[in-house]
Scaffold this active site. Structure first.
Site, PDB file in Angstrom:
ATOM      1  N   SER A  69     -27.882  42.432  16.928  1.00 38.35           N
ATOM      2  CA  SER A  69     -27.466  42.007  15.746  1.00 38.35           C
ATOM      3  C   SER A  69     -26.620  40.641  15.331  1.00 38.35           C
ATOM      4  O   SER A  69     -26.266  40.324  14.530  1.00 38.35           O
ATOM      5  CB  SER A  69     -27.127  43.191  14.893  1.00 38.35           C
ATOM      6  OG  SER A  69     -25.801  43.688  15.462  1.00 38.35           O
ATOM      7  N   SER A 112     -26.287  44.467  21.004  1.00 33.30           N
ATOM      8  CA  SER A 112     -26.166  43.632  20.048  1.00 33.30           C
ATOM      9  C   SER A 112     -25.425  42.202  20.382  1.00 33.30           C
ATOM     10  O   SER A 112     -25.521  41.172  19.747  1.00 33.30           O
ATOM     11  CB  SER A 112     -25.729  43.990  18.674  1.00 33.30           C
ATOM     12  OG  SER A 112     -26.610  44.519  17.909  1.00 33.30           O
ATOM     13  N   LYS A 172     -18.274  37.256  14.077  1.00 35.68           N
ATOM     14  CA  LYS A 172     -19.226  38.137  13.257  1.00 35.68           C
ATOM     15  C   LYS A 172     -18.742  38.701  12.105  1.00 35.68           C
ATOM     16  O   LYS A 172     -17.907  39.297  11.992  1.00 35.68           O
ATOM     17  CB  LYS A 172     -19.788  39.253  14.431  1.00 35.68           C
ATOM     18  CG  LYS A 172     -21.328  39.677  13.756  1.00 35.68           C
ATOM     19  CD  LYS A 172     -21.461  40.925  15.050  1.00 35.68           C
ATOM     20  CE  LYS A 172     -22.647  41.862  14.464  1.00 35.68           C
ATOM     21  NZ  LYS A 172     -23.225  42.628  15.785  1.00 35.68           N
TER      22      LYS A 172
HETATM   23  N1  GLN Z   1     -30.588  47.019  18.095  1.00 33.94           N
HETATM   24  C1  GLN Z   1     -29.886  48.256  18.163  1.00 33.94           C
HETATM   25  C2  GLN Z   1     -29.784  48.931  16.793  1.00 33.94           C
HETATM   26  O1  GLN Z   1     -30.393  48.428  15.951  1.00 33.94           O
HETATM   27  C3  GLN Z   1     -28.517  47.830  18.572  1.00 33.94           C
HETATM   28  C4  GLN Z   1     -27.664  47.146  17.581  1.00 33.94           C
HETATM   29  C5  GLN Z   1     -26.277  46.958  18.080  1.00 33.94           C
HETATM   30  O2  GLN Z   1     -25.989  46.759  19.092  1.00 33.94           O
HETATM   31  N2  GLN Z   1     -25.399  46.699  16.829  1.00 33.94           N
HETATM   32  O3  GLN Z   1     -29.087  49.748  16.554  1.00 33.94           O
END
Ligand code: GLN
Length: 488
Positions: free
Chosen positions: A156, A180, A81
């Site tokens: 994400s 995410s 990532k």
């Molecule tokens: N969707 C959640 C956020 O927008 C979690 C994102 C994540 O785990 N990085 O914060």
């Protein structure tokens, strides 16, 4: 829909390369060819590091020929990532603020993967600074769901999940602050493991919400995820929050015999709050059918309650944004990336650089977090959210006294359409209702595939274990994986 191409598993590839039955150079060539064939449609990668991967493969083949051993991930193509620092490729966190930035050091996890013989083939797309649930917040382009190009892969870590699910790589790293890794794994139909907070070093992970962030693994099956975890987990002097507990030999401990006995007598806690309003019928049916099957396989299903879980999304969006507002203050136009307005003085430099560098969602989060921390509101929001977090941990402790692991859906729905939730941030935030509380409590959890809905879109099942209970979590997940693969 295009059927994904099976890439060969992490363990099969590593064992074949280490034993000299297969050459790393050939595995590398095949992976790069799959990426070249599939990625123009899926767009999982922000950067493909073909030369770097080829050079490592050649070095590895010579080492193995010279009898110097291959490592636990010998010749395994892995995608990273793009919020994990790599010296061999730009690291942007999918933000204009970091466009073209090449870090002067590697993240600990990157170092450990390469020491174990992995071939790092590229950097994957994400929501900018990992803020989002669909990968549509990338400043560069959205990633598409590998089975349906009109849908999101989740986020994400959407690029990592799509790369694994589309068969471009057998495993990838992601990061999980509120879901995410698990949410995109559920949407794409692969395994997504979020270890205990502190199980894996965060050194070189671009910070979002530091008390919640954890590196995670996306893979095609549970044993593969375990193999990657045991390579990257463990103490690291460069991250003070990293646990000093040594990791266990997770994949070796996963013998068929142990796994086949695992379901019998397993106390499976079903948190009733995770099966309420908002859960789609197809996801509910699939997860309830898995629970029934586990019961028939000898598991003891117990009803548990997480009464404070309904406050977790609210508490998370105060804590995560508060931490983000502090973490992102370093992108000031002086140290990194885009620089605008320098000629008009320091205030203009900071304002214009941040205005040009950050996308709308990131700006929204910085403003929310700054507001929550501001004098006069600190107690009303931030301090209160911390108290909710404490109570939520107590809820999990109580539930995990009655059960060995908890089981729930990973997400309320299957993958949604591109653009569907973009104008409604709250509905996007709710994509993580079942995953967020786990980060607030710091626990390990995993999402594994659990069938598909009427449209053929994958459904994810989440298992949650006590802190540092990765061994139990992975064995239970493997038992579920086998059970779900068997007929009846
Ligand atoms: N969707 C959640 C956020 O927008 C979690 C994102 C994540 O785990 N990085 O914060």
């Amino acid at each position: 829909m295009n059927a994904p191409i099976p890439p060969g598993s992490v363990i099969e590839v590593a064992d074949a390369v280490a034993a000299g039955r297969e050459r790393a150079a050939e595995v590398c060539r095949a992976a790069l060819a799959r990426i070249a064939q599939i990625d123009p449609d899926v767009r999982a990668f922000l950067h493909v590091s073909a030369d770097h991967a080829r050079a490592r493969a050649t070095q590895l083949d010579s080492a193995i020929e010279a009898g110097r051993g291959g490592g636990a991930l010998a010749g395994v193509p892995i995608a990273i990532k793009d919020n994990l620092c790599t010296r061999f490729a730009p690291t942007t966190a999918a933000s204009r603020a970091l466009e073209g930035f090449v870090p002067p050091y590697d993240a600990t996890v990157v170092e450990r993967l390469e020491s174990a013989g992995a071939l790092l083939v590229g950097k994957t797309n994400l929501d900018e600074f990992a803020m989002g649930s669909s990968t549509e917040n990338s400043a560069f382009f959205p990633t598409h769901h590998p089975l349906d190009r009109g849908r999101v892969p989740g986020g994400s870590s959407g690029g990592s999940a799509a790369a694994v699910a589309a068969g471009m790589v057998p495993a990838a790293l992601g990061s999980d602050t509120g879901g995410s890794v698990r949410q995109p794994a559920a949407f794409c139909g692969c395994v997504g493991l979020k270890p205990t907070y502190g199980r894996i070093s965060r050194y070189g992970l671009i910070a979002y919400g530091s008390s919640l962030d954890q590196v995670g693994v996306l893979a095609g099956n549970v044993r593969d995820a375990a193999r990657v975890l045991e390579v990257i987990a463990g103490p690291d002097a460069r991250d003070a929050t990293c646990s000093t507990h040594r990791p266990e030999a997770y994949s070796a401990a996963m013998t068929e015999e142990l796994v086949s006995r695992r379901m019998a007598g397993l106390r499976l806690g079903v948190p009733r709050e995770y099966f309420g309003e908002g859960l789609s019928d197809s996801v509910r049916r699939a997860v309830e059918a898995a629970i029934d099957k586990a019961r028939r396989g000898g598991a003891r299903v117990v009803d548990v309650s997480l009464p404070r879980a309904r406050h977790s999304v609210a508490a998370y969006y105060v804590i995560a944004t508060a931490e983000a507002s502090s973490n992102l203050s370093r992108y000031d136009g002086v140290h990194y990336g885009v620089r605008r307005g320098a000629e008009a003085g320091i205030e203009a430099l900071v304002r214009e650089s941040r205005g040009a560098g950050f996308g709308a969602e990131v700006q929204r989060r910085i403003m929310l977090g700054t507001f929550a921390l501001s004098a006069g509101y600190y107690d009303a929001y931030y301090a209160k959210a911390l108290r909710v977090r404490r109570l939520l941990r107590d809820d999990f402790s109580a539930a995990l006294r009655e059960a060995d692991v908890l089981i729930s859906p990973t997400t309320p729905t299957t993958a949604f359409r591109l653009g569907e939730k973009l104008s409604d941030p709250l509905s996007m935030y709710l994509a993580d209702v079942y995953t967020i509380a786990v980060n607030l409590a710091g626990l390990p959890a995993i999402s594994i595939p659990c069938g598909a809905d009427e449209a053929g879109l994958p459904i994810g099942l989440q298992l949650i274990a006590p802190a540092l209970g990765e061994s139990l979590l992975l064995q239970a997940a493997r038992a579920f994986e086998q059970m779900l693969a068997s007929a009846g």
